[in-house]
Design an enzyme around this catalytic site. Structure first.
Site, short mmCIF file in Angstrom:
data_model
loop_
_atom_site.label_atom_id
_atom_site.label_comp_id
_atom_site.label_asym_id
_atom_site.label_seq_id
_atom_site.Cartn_x
_atom_site.Cartn_y
_atom_site.Cartn_z
N CYS A 1 0.77 -1.26 -0.07
CA CYS A 1 0.06 -0.04 -0.10
C CYS A 1 0.83 1.29 -0.05
CB CYS A 1 -0.72 -0.18 1.38
SG CYS A 1 -1.86 1.49 1.31
N CYS B 1 -2.76 -0.71 8.47
CA CYS B 1 -2.11 -2.04 8.48
C CYS B 1 -0.84 -1.88 8.71
CB CYS B 1 -1.97 -2.29 6.95
SG CYS B 1 -3.90 -2.61 6.30
N CYS C 1 -7.46 1.76 -0.60
CA CYS C 1 -7.23 0.96 0.46
C CYS C 1 -7.52 -0.39 0.34
CB CYS C 1 -8.36 1.52 1.70
SG CYS C 1 -8.41 0.44 3.11
N GLN D 1 -19.22 -8.86 12.73
CA GLN D 1 -17.57 -9.01 12.62
C GLN D 1 -17.27 -8.69 11.31
OE1 GLN D 1 -15.91 -10.67 15.02
NE2 GLN D 1 -17.38 -11.45 16.25
N TYR E 1 -22.98 -10.50 25.26
CA TYR E 1 -22.38 -9.49 24.06
C TYR E 1 -22.91 -10.02 22.67
CZ TYR E 1 -20.07 -8.34 28.21
OH TYR E 1 -19.49 -8.29 29.83
N GLU F 1 -27.44 -7.96 24.89
CA GLU F 1 -26.52 -7.04 24.35
C GLU F 1 -27.00 -5.56 24.58
OE1 GLU F 1 -24.08 -6.51 21.73
OE2 GLU F 1 -24.63 -4.48 21.63
N ASP G 1 -18.70 -12.75 24.35
CA ASP G 1 -17.67 -12.18 23.19
C ASP G 1 -17.70 -10.79 23.49
OD1 ASP G 1 -16.50 -11.47 21.04
OD2 ASP G 1 -18.31 -11.76 19.53
N CYS H 1 -11.38 -10.21 21.35
CA CYS H 1 -10.58 -9.76 20.43
C CYS H 1 -9.26 -8.90 21.02
CB CYS H 1 -11.40 -8.70 19.57
SG CYS H 1 -12.25 -7.53 20.52
C1 LIG Z 1 -17.07 -8.22 20.12
S1 LIG Z 1 -18.87 -7.61 19.85
C2 LIG Z 1 -19.68 -9.28 19.78
C3 LIG Z 1 -20.77 -9.35 18.80
C4 LIG Z 1 -21.38 -10.45 18.57
N1 LIG Z 1 -21.07 -11.64 19.45
C5 LIG Z 1 -20.79 -10.93 17.21
O1 LIG Z 1 -20.07 -11.82 17.02
O2 LIG Z 1 -21.19 -10.21 16.26
C6 LIG Z 1 -19.18 -6.89 21.60
C7 LIG Z 1 -20.66 -6.40 21.68
O3 LIG Z 1 -20.91 -6.23 23.03
C8 LIG Z 1 -21.69 -5.10 23.06
N2 LIG Z 1 -21.58 -4.33 24.46
C9 LIG Z 1 -20.36 -3.62 24.74
N3 LIG Z 1 -20.39 -3.16 26.00
C10 LIG Z 1 -21.74 -4.00 26.62
C11 LIG Z 1 -22.13 -4.11 27.89
N4 LIG Z 1 -21.90 -3.09 28.98
N5 LIG Z 1 -23.34 -4.65 28.02
C12 LIG Z 1 -23.65 -5.42 26.93
N6 LIG Z 1 -23.31 -5.49 25.69
C13 LIG Z 1 -22.28 -4.74 25.54
C14 LIG Z 1 -21.41 -4.09 22.01
O4 LIG Z 1 -22.36 -3.42 21.43
C15 LIG Z 1 -21.12 -5.37 20.71
O5 LIG Z 1 -22.15 -5.46 20.04
#
Ligand SMILES: C[S@@+](CC[C@H](N)C(=O)[O-])C[C@H]1O[C@@H](n2cnc3c(N)ncnc32)[C@H](O)[C@@H]1O
Length: 467
Positions: free
Chosen positions: A75, A84, A176, A299, A328, A349, A398, A425
């Site tokens: 790039c 990146c 990009c 994701q 989450y 969530e 997650d 992550c």
């Molecule tokens: C890494 S993402 C995972 C989403 C889902 N598991 C997926 O694979 O698409 C984390 C998620 O946690 C939510 N989140 C962040 N802080 C939170 C909280 N305090 N309580 C509930 N959800 C939360 C975010 O909005 C987001 O959707």
């Protein structure tokens, strides 16, 4: 006159390894030195830029030898753009250091007994793998030294990414390599149109201007979402730009705008106005369709998300009889993905509109054994929820990069499900949470997954079994 602090020069050192946040490390006279923008094996002279009690920071001022793990970055913005940062390192080496990053974090922060870590799952696509990018408008385009030295006149309006650690400086991105077509075409067309029409690009210091931010989401179904954020409401200019976008890119299936006069670019608390098509797009996976609205998390590497979810389901070891909680849950993607192998799934969530999407994602896939709740995890995950839906056989969690709130971990320890699958992550916060969970859980499987080639980021799945 203030005297400039003079820092040391460390001559002729071999960079040892890559560590957290993509920095490299070298040990010098019993001190750890962190260095950016080098590769393990480079032999360099270092200029110390920061001194702390336990470590130094330095930058390479002369390269004596380049490492053989280096490759030619593809790039033109490499080295300036924050996107990146590992493009100068071969993919195999990137994977090696991601694996190591997981191991180091779990060992050093987690300090708990661990099984052998499975080899990291590489991403089949190492470029054009993202389904979402967000670009910022700025009237203060970043110019390289070469551009400044050329004494040429440059239009200072830019549409692109932030320079690392510079909130006010934006690179005018030409191409990009992260998102497939028509992402580049749309960004360039919008920037050119705005320059032609003399629309005012945002001033990030004075917090004024008209054009603020552009988000492009390219789904694996071919559906295409574009969201324009404006700082102020200028109906005619907004209409002109959105009409232009539709005329140039009739493949847009979901076009939105937001008036955002806040101090930051987030819009989860603002109205998103859909001006064309459906107010969402769909991703597809294993015959399922997932509706993704402008505010919903999905994701960002769709192809690798499928691999991640298959591994998560495998770690959960579902037989069809289990009560599963998906914490989450975002737009309910994991919940719906595992629903056919579970007795029932409860998803929680924070973002209410994502929960609306999650419910619809069950409906459109004829899934009837899911229930979703919107709210902060530490408030929603309580005894009443477990009393209503039953004690979990499996908890899938997650969380965002910050990991789980201590109250959530306490609740997980209290309810003591036989199995937890922890998708993360950020292996550092995951390691911290695992240490707390180790009071009642044993780590039985670990699988890093590369969702983000060319960056230092790594995803990791951990299976925990109740002691
Ligand atoms: C890494 S993402 C995972 C989403 C889902 N598991 C997926 O694979 O698409 C984390 C998620 O946690 C939510 N989140 C962040 N802080 C939170 C909280 N305090 N309580 C509930 N959800 C939360 C975010 O909005 C987001 O959707």
């Amino acid at each position: 006159m203030v005297k400039k602090k003079k820092f040391d020069l460390i001559p002729n050192v071999r960079i040892e390894e890559m560590v957290a946040e993509g920095k490299c490390l070298v040990r010098h006279q019993n001190m750890v030195v962190f260095v950016k923008d080098v590769a393990p094996g480079d032999i360099v002279d270092l200029q110390v830029t920061k001194k702390r009690k336990s470590y130094l920071e330095a930058k390479a001022v002369k390269f004596h030898e380049y490492s053989d793990v280096r490759v030619q970055p593809f790039c033109e913005h490499f080295g300036v753009c924050g996107g990146c940062k590992w493009q100068h390192i071969g993919y195999e080496t990137q994977l090696h250091y991601k694996q190591k990053q997981v191991k180091d974090n779990l060992e050093r922060i987690g300090k708990i007994p661990l099984p052998v870590i499975d080899p990291i799952l590489p991403s089949e696509q190492v470029s054009y793998y993202r389904n979402k990018l967000e670009f910022t408008f700025s009237n203060n385009r970043w110019l390289t030294y070469e551009q400044i030295r050329s004494e040429q006149e440059f239009n200072r309006n830019a549409l692109g990414f932030h320079i690392p650690q510079r909130f006010d400086k934006i690179i005018d991105v030409q191409h990009c390599y992260l998102q497939p077509s028509p992402s580049n075409e749309i960004r360039l067309a919008v920037a050119n149109y705005a320059r032609d029409k003399d629309l005012v690009f945002f001033d990030l210091v004075k917090m004024q201007g008209f054009l603020r931010n552009l988000i492009i989401r390219t789904a694996n179904t071919g559906e295409l979402m574009v969201i324009m954020q404006f700082f102020q409401d200028q109906p005619e200019d907004i209409k002109g730009l959105l009409d232009f976008l539709l005329a140039e890119f009739p493949q847009i299936t979901s076009l939105h705008y937001v008036i955002n006069s806040k101090g930051n670019e987030t819009f989860h608390d603002l109205d998103v106005i859909c001006v064309h098509g459906e107010p969402y797009i769909h991703e597809s996976m294993e015959g399922l369709r997932f509706r993704v609205g402008p505010k919903s998390f999905y994701q960002t590497n769709s192809a690798q998300a499928y691999e991640l979810y298959k591994l998560t389901r495998d770690f959960a070891g579902l037989t069809g009889k289990e009560i599963v909680y998906d914490l989450y849950t975002g737009a309910g993607t994991i919940a719906n993905f595992v629903a056919r192998q579970s007795a029932k799934v409860v998803g929680v969530e924070y973002v209410p509109s994502a929960i609306e999407d999650a419910k619809i994602n069950s409906q459109i896939n004829n899934i009837t054994n899911t229930t979703f709740y919107a709210g902060d995890m530490k408030d929603v995950l309580n005894g009443a929820l477990f009393a209503e839906h039953g004690r979990p056989d499996v908890i899938i969690t997650d969380p965002p990069r910050a990991g789980m709130h201590p109250d959530v971990i306490k609740m997980l320890l209290d309810v003591h499900a036989p199995k937890i699958v922890y998708v993360s992550c950020n292996p550092a916060t995951q390691a911290r949470d695992l240490e707390m969970l180790s009071e009642k859980y044993e780590v039985t499987r670990i699988q890093p997954v590369d969702m983000f080639p060319q960056t230092h980021h790594v995803e990791n799945i951990v299976q925990l079994i109740a002691k």
